[in-house]
Scaffold this motif. Structure first.
Motif, PDB file in Angstrom:
ATOM      1  N   VAL A   1       0.238  -1.616   6.136  1.00 24.63           N
ATOM      2  CA  VAL A   1      -0.681  -2.387   6.071  1.00 24.63           C
ATOM      3  C   VAL A   1      -1.572  -2.293   7.419  1.00 24.63           C
ATOM      4  O   VAL A   1      -1.152  -2.025   8.424  1.00 24.63           O
ATOM      5  CB  VAL A   1      -0.322  -4.147   6.218  1.00 24.63           C
TER       6      VAL A   1
ATOM      7  N   ARG B   1       4.989   6.415  -2.801  1.00 23.35           N
ATOM      8  CA  ARG B   1       6.189   6.373  -3.047  1.00 23.35           C
ATOM      9  C   ARG B   1       6.411   8.173  -3.139  1.00 23.35           C
ATOM     10  O   ARG B   1       5.294   8.730  -3.782  1.00 23.35           O
ATOM     11  CB  ARG B   1       6.900   6.085  -4.257  1.00 23.35           C
TER      12      ARG B   1
ATOM     13  N   TYR C   1       5.337   0.950   2.728  1.00 21.94           N
ATOM     14  CA  TYR C   1       4.369  -0.035   2.439  1.00 21.94           C
ATOM     15  C   TYR C   1       3.521  -0.211   3.869  1.00 21.94           C
ATOM     16  O   TYR C   1       4.378  -0.487   4.690  1.00 21.94           O
ATOM     17  CB  TYR C   1       4.952  -1.345   2.274  1.00 21.94           C
TER      18      TYR C   1
ATOM     19  N   GLU D   1      10.443   0.526  12.796  1.00 23.14           N
ATOM     20  CA  GLU D   1       9.143  -0.441  12.149  1.00 23.14           C
ATOM     21  C   GLU D   1       8.462  -0.926  13.242  1.00 23.14           C
ATOM     22  O   GLU D   1       7.193  -1.271  13.125  1.00 23.14           O
ATOM     23  CB  GLU D   1       9.607  -1.290  10.993  1.00 23.14           C
ATOM     24  N   LYS D   2       9.102  -1.494  14.059  1.00 22.19           N
ATOM     25  CA  LYS D   2       8.396  -2.490  15.401  1.00 22.19           C
ATOM     26  C   LYS D   2       7.877  -1.225  16.221  1.00 22.19           C
ATOM     27  O   LYS D   2       6.645  -1.507  16.700  1.00 22.19           O
ATOM     28  CB  LYS D   2       9.498  -3.215  16.162  1.00 22.19           C
TER      29      LYS D   2
ATOM     30  N   HIS E   1       6.535  -0.808   6.366  1.00 18.45           N
ATOM     31  CA  HIS E   1       7.814  -1.130   5.778  1.00 18.45           C
ATOM     32  C   HIS E   1       8.436   0.160   5.116  1.00 18.45           C
ATOM     33  O   HIS E   1       7.711   0.669   4.529  1.00 18.45           O
ATOM     34  CB  HIS E   1       7.896  -2.228   4.950  1.00 18.45           C
TER      35      HIS E   1
ATOM     36  N   PRO F   1      -1.036   0.458  13.129  1.00 17.14           N
ATOM     37  CA  PRO F   1      -0.597  -0.100  11.948  1.00 17.14           C
ATOM     38  C   PRO F   1      -0.366  -1.435  12.261  1.00 17.14           C
ATOM     39  O   PRO F   1       0.269  -1.928  13.140  1.00 17.14           O
ATOM     40  CB  PRO F   1       0.681   0.642  11.393  1.00 17.14           C
ATOM     41  N   TYR F   2      -0.551  -2.535  11.323  1.00 22.14           N
ATOM     42  CA  TYR F   2      -0.252  -3.886  11.487  1.00 22.14           C
ATOM     43  C   TYR F   2       1.272  -3.874  11.103  1.00 22.14           C
ATOM     44  O   TYR F   2       1.874  -4.700  11.672  1.00 22.14           O
ATOM     45  CB  TYR F   2      -1.144  -4.716  10.672  1.00 22.14           C
ATOM     46  N   ARG F   3       1.675  -3.246   9.845  1.00 24.62           N
ATOM     47  CA  ARG F   3       2.898  -3.393   9.475  1.00 24.62           C
ATOM     48  C   ARG F   3       3.231  -1.911   8.798  1.00 24.62           C
ATOM     49  O   ARG F   3       2.511  -1.801   7.884  1.00 24.62           O
ATOM     50  CB  ARG F   3       3.108  -4.476   8.664  1.00 24.62           C
TER      51      ARG F   3
ATOM     52  N   ARG G   1      11.289   1.952   2.542  1.00 23.48           N
ATOM     53  CA  ARG G   1      12.042   1.579   1.810  1.00 23.48           C
ATOM     54  C   ARG G   1      12.839   3.045   1.428  1.00 23.48           C
ATOM     55  O   ARG G   1      12.489   3.981   0.892  1.00 23.48           O
ATOM     56  CB  ARG G   1      11.376   1.011   0.570  1.00 23.48           C
TER      57      ARG G   1
ATOM     58  N   GLU H   1       4.352  -0.222  14.940  1.00 25.50           N
ATOM     59  CA  GLU H   1       3.283  -1.290  15.091  1.00 25.50           C
ATOM     60  C   GLU H   1       2.497  -1.147  16.508  1.00 25.50           C
ATOM     61  O   GLU H   1       1.466  -1.582  16.744  1.00 25.50           O
ATOM     62  CB  GLU H   1       3.720  -2.616  15.179  1.00 25.50           C
TER      63      GLU H   1
ATOM     64  N   GLU I   1      -3.960  -2.600   2.406  1.00 22.90           N
ATOM     65  CA  GLU I   1      -2.581  -2.213   2.172  1.00 22.90           C
ATOM     66  C   GLU I   1      -2.146  -1.360   1.139  1.00 22.90           C
ATOM     67  O   GLU I   1      -2.874  -1.055   0.251  1.00 22.90           O
ATOM     68  CB  GLU I   1      -1.987  -3.699   1.964  1.00 22.90           C
ATOM     69  N   THR I   2      -1.093  -0.596   1.276  1.00 21.47           N
ATOM     70  CA  THR I   2      -0.605   0.256   0.224  1.00 21.47           C
ATOM     71  C   THR I   2       0.618   0.664   0.134  1.00 21.47           C
ATOM     72  O   THR I   2       1.300   0.533   1.042  1.00 21.47           O
ATOM     73  CB  THR I   2      -1.698   1.756   0.248  1.00 21.47           C
ATOM     74  N   TYR I   3       0.961   0.961  -1.107  1.00 18.20           N
ATOM     75  CA  TYR I   3       2.499   1.309  -1.169  1.00 18.20           C
ATOM     76  C   TYR I   3       2.658   2.751  -1.690  1.00 18.20           C
ATOM     77  O   TYR I   3       2.134   2.841  -2.941  1.00 18.20           O
ATOM     78  CB  TYR I   3       3.178   0.317  -1.945  1.00 18.20           C
TER      79      TYR I   3
END
Lengths: 380, 187
Positions: A328, A315, A326, A58-59, A339, A335-337, A341, A62, A311-313
């Motif tokens: 952002v 699946r 997820y 994830e890092k 995540h 990408p800013y973020r 799952r 970014e 932002e969007t999620y």
């Protein structure tokens, strides 16, 4: 010391001891550990211990361009990498409000289902090995290899395809490829009776797996269980049908369920899902020649591609369960973020801890494989 | 059931102060809400509207605004729709309440966010380390943590010039660029 003054130091009587199950253990999927406390050979406490496969995806994401991350995402779950690519690409497409050509959508579904078949064959092998049936493991890995051969011809990569990119897929299928897909599907289907004889109806397996690691539907919902593990408790939920993406709403398939919710039911659900995936692949093979057009929407210069803020999620249903991204964007070229799952973040931690309680030590590995937990998804 | 949040629930939710409901499409609803009201909202959604599945909790570090955004993704198996509830909390001290009593999957996500962002969730069953067991530095997913700077401070760059590589380098190939040089070429 005079004998009459001697007092023995007394410990409370206990037969409990601790055992580290993993991180290097043939009964654990990947580098992952379960610290169990045992009384005799019955587990009285279990604590999952992750982090051995943490690569900081994830890092890392970014700090990389939107398009560069495509090369990173499949590495998050090795046995089933395609859903990672598709889910990430879908998120970037949603942020860009981008349409994916129809042919690319069908190709993506073909990839997803082939990947699901490969992942399930791998899981059967792993599960069988935990009950001592190594032949099934060799068969599973060998038959999975046939699908990897298809992937190699199609994308150039056996495991990490880096094929699904935002906007579509990288290239079309080679000539005569669908014939070879049909051939492989026929072969795998013809193998299933052998698998049934050797593994699924084998009395050793049935006796070992029945009533092992049972959970009811209520527990499954409370613990956030998804995918085949949830369907094995009797709830027919599948992201492909109930929150459709790509062209799954145009495909005919059933959602197999089983009621008991034990290791046996979970494996049986996967066995039926494998048949459904073969059924889906055959539909695509039939449909694909009639779907023309491009396989990707042109994207701007990917080295200077600023994705609109938002932002969007998204699946998808991976072979393990519900996979979510997820994402952002702050309007920049990275990408800013992000995540991730992974379904195993539930299955391999809390669910595994709970189901191991009261189980015998020799069943712990079987419970983990029957949950089809993928530790790199947990650690990311 | 309908495919969206039912109208009476809409009316009920409007009673909550500072709530903003936006429909993205027939299956996606975004709710922005004050941090204090989130537990009430989740209780309503879980108890009255069937949103029993907590799909994910995500933390986003908005360092310029000195805030953390927490996003709760809730799925209803009955109405087949996804609600994402967004709240903002102050970056310092970064404390929020756990929703473990409502959603057990929260235990994993809250533990993860505590580890990666340093947000403490009061009432969460386990805030101990899980992934970064041997890490004593700052929470690494915070935006101010620069992985590359940390690597440069902690480790040394070493010259790697074996003979076989020298030959390739003389011919104009090899892997001799540092990250700084690569970046200067592609600003």
């Amino acid at each position: 010391m005079r004998p009459e003054n001697y007092q023995a130091i007394s410990h409370p009587p206990s037969n409990e001891y601790e055992l580290n199950f993993g991180p290097n253990h043939p009964g654990i999927e990947g580098n992952y550990a379960l610290k169990v406390k045992l009384h005799g050979d019955v587990v009285v406490a279990a604590r999952a211990d992750g982090g051995y496969l943490h690569r900081g995806f994830e890092k890392l994401m970014e700090g990389r361009l939107w398009i560069q991350n495509i090369a990173l995402v499949p590495r998050i779950c090795v046995p089933d990498p395609v859903p990672m690519e598709v889910c990430y690409s879908m998120a970037v497409e949603t942020l860009n409000d981008m349409e994916v050509p129809e042919r690319a959508q069908w190709l993506r579904v073909l990839q997803l289902e082939l990947s699901r078949i490969a992942a399930h064959l791998f899981t059967f092998g792993g599960h069988a090995a935990t009950t001592g049936m190594y032949t099934t493991m060799y068969w599973g890995v060998a038959d999975r290899d046939l699908i990897l051969d298809l992937f190699e011809e199609w994308t150039g990569g056996r495991v990490y395809h880096i094929y699904n990119i935002p906007g579509g897929v990288r290239r079309d299928i080679p000539e005569g490829f669908l014939d070879r897909v049909s051939h492989t599907m026929d072969y795998i289907e013809s193998r299933l009776p052998d698998y049934d004889n050797l593994f699924f109806t084998n009395q050793v397996f049935v006796d070992r797996a029945k009533d092992t690691g049972p959970m009811n539907q209520q527990q499954a919902l409370e613990w956030g269980v998804t995918g085949p593990n949830l369907r094995a408790t009797g709830l027919a939920f599948d992201v492909r049908r109930d929150d459709p993406y790509l062209v799954y709403d145009q495909i005919d398939f059933e959602i197999p369920t089983e009621a008991p919710g034990d290791a046996w039911a979970r494996t049986l659900v996967r066995r039926q899902e494998l048949m459904q995936s073969i059924h889906i692949v055959r539909q695509i093979v039939e449909k694909l020649p009639s779907v023309g057009g491009p396989v990707r929407t042109p994207i701007p210069n990917p080295l200077a591609w600023n994705v609109p803020a938002g932002e969007t999620y998204t699946r998808v249903e991976s072979s393990k369960g519900e996979l979510g991204y997820y994402v952002v964007s702050d309007g920049s070229d990275k990408p800013y973020r992000v995540h991730i799952r992974g379904p195993s973040s539930m299955h391999a931690v809390r669910v595994l801890e709970q189901l191991s309680l009261g189980a015998r030590l020799e069943d712990v590995a079987q419970i983990m494989f029957s949950l089809d937990a993928c530790p790199p998804e947990v650690d990311r | 059931m309908s495919k969206t949040v039912t109208p009476w629930l809409d009316n009920l939710l409007q009673e909550i102060e500072g709530i903003e409901i936006r429909r993205k499409d027939s299956r996606r609803v975004r709710i922005d809400i004050a941090a204090d009201s989130l537990p009430t909202l989740l209780e309503l959604l879980r108890g009255r509207a069937g949103y029993v599945h907590l799909s994910a909790i995500t933390c986003v570090d908005w360092i310029d605004e000195s805030q953390f955004e927490l996003v709760y993704q809730l799925w209803s198996y009955e109405s087949q729709s996804l609600v994402s509830a967004h709240i903002r909390i102050a970056r310092e001290p970064g404390v929020y309440v756990s929703v473990f009593d409502l959603y057990q999957p929260a235990a994993f996500f809250e533990r993860d966010i505590h580890e990666m962002f340093g947000v403490y969730f009061e009432g969460s069953p386990d805030m101990s380390k899980f992934i970064l067991t041997e890490w004593n530095g700052p929470p690494p997913m915070r935006k101010e943590f620069d992985s590359e700077a940390w690597v440069n401070e902690t480790f040394e760059w070493k010259d790697y010039q074996p003979d076989w590589l020298k030959e390739i380098t003389e011919q104009g190939g090899g892997i001799v660029k540092t990250p700084e040089e690569t970046r200067q070429k592609n600003p």
